[in-house]
Design an enzyme around this catalytic site. Structure first.
Site: not given
Length: 359
Positions: A254-255, A258, A264-265, A270, A289, A292
């Site tokens: 996740h990070e 970024h 952020h989705c 997601c 998703c 993304c």
């Protein structure tokens, strides 16, 4: 509880764009890749669920943000993408990550393999672990929880100073809790996207952190001296369970997402959704998703089916590397299988995606 359902038109526009050049770019993708990503706006799609808000404390409710569609991602002039001269994701452990050196090394191998599959096509390198004292960061004992914490801003400065020339980014990971400033109770992580650095803690992902059984509290409350790092000798490290491994993989990807420019989705359930608390983070899926996924593919250039197969292979490979581990001593040599039980449902989901891609 509230389900966020976007219209077919909204999701299609977010994925394809209104820009004719970006639509043309999408139409040149492999037919299977288009078929999978088109699931985003199919009325009876069962691969990509809508976002469900469970309370007002969830991220979207408490942190209003403008959504980012593919066109906004693609045209963001501040976004940084990997290039031949800067193409490696470096991960810097701060302190040990397992309760023996060997377990720590195995855990690092598992995370490395997962990141290489998730960001398929990019190299991932782990740097040798450094001690907390080597970072010269400030630290404290949290007044409420009595657990050790290290200062994120000082760690980010250390990472920036030690960022390799060929690094796309460098992220620090640790089993020690974090705080960004004195007035904050804690933070899961912090990043500087412009500098390509981040620091993330897995300390709160252990099974007992939020219970009375948590063993990481400093037994005798004490005032810390800024230069005395001996307080970190034999600090508590949670057991590497399947759930902790899954949470670690989620946070790390996740990070880094970024840092690759994905915000952020807010389109579908997601990995890139924001999370305000551990319960919400646990509800996030491991997958991105279609919107993304297109962003990620555009930034890295991978073949989607090859990426999914690499992720399945990571789950199916019971152990990364030849060395084993032991909870007793680092000298004893015991086989340590990768704890992937928590990934099994996701494996089945990936296989369904591969079936759509190869139809």
């Amino acid at each position: 509880m509230q389900v966020l359902r976007h219209s077919e038109h909204t999701l299609k526009t977010a994925l394809l764009s209104k820009n004719p050049d970006l639509v043309s770019q999408y139409e040149k993708l492999d037919a299977g890749e288009q078929r999978l990503m088109n699931e985003a706006f199919q009325p009876r799609n069962n691969l990509f669920e809508p976002i469900t808000l469970h309370s007002q404390s969830d991220w979207i409710s408490s942190h209003p943000e403008a959504p980012q569609d593919f066109e906004q991602f693609f045209s963001d002039r501040y976004r940084k993408a990997p290039c031949p001269k800067k193409h490696i994701i470096y991960i810097q452990p701060i302190g040990f990550l397992g309760n023996t050196r060997v377990i720590s090394e195995e855990y690092i191998k598992w995370l490395k393999g997962y990141c290489e599959a998730f960001f398929y096509g990019l190299k991932v390198k782990f740097l040798e672990p450094v001690s907390v004292s080597a970072t010269k960061c400030s630290f404290r004992v949290n007044e409420n929880t009595q657990n050790l914490q290290i200062h994120t801003g000082h760690i980010l400065a250390f990472l920036k100073r030690n960022k390799p020339e060929d690094a796309f980014c460098i992220v620090g990971i640790t089993m020690i809790d974090l705080y960004p400033r004195d007035s904050w109770n804690f933070v899961f992580g912090q990043a500087s996207l412009s500098s390509g650095v981040g620091i993330f803690s897995f300390a709160r992902y252990g099974k007992d952190f939020y219970t009375s059984k948590y063993e990481g509290s400093v037994k005798v409350p004490q005032r810390t001296v800024s230069s005395d790092y001996s307080i970190f000798d034999n600090y508590y490290i949670p057991e590497i369970t399947s759930v902790l491994l899954l949470r670690s993989c989620k946070t790390l990807t996740h990070e880094i997402g970024h840092i690759l420019g994905l915000r952020h989705c807010q389109w579908l359930a997601c990995l890139m959704q924001g999370s305000n608390h551990l319960e919400e983070s646990d509800r996030r899926p491991l997958n991105v998703c279609p919107i993304c996924l297109r962003k990620l593919q555009s930034a890295i250039g991978f073949n989607i089916v090859e990426r999914y197969k690499a992720l399945v292979k990571w789950i199916d490979d019971e152990s990364c590397g030849e060395s084993g581990a032991t909870p007793k001593s680092s000298s004893e040599h015991v086989y340590l299988p990768k704890p992937v039980e928590a990934f099994k449902d996701w494996r089945e989901w990936i296989l369904r995606c591969i079936a759509v891609l190869e139809k």
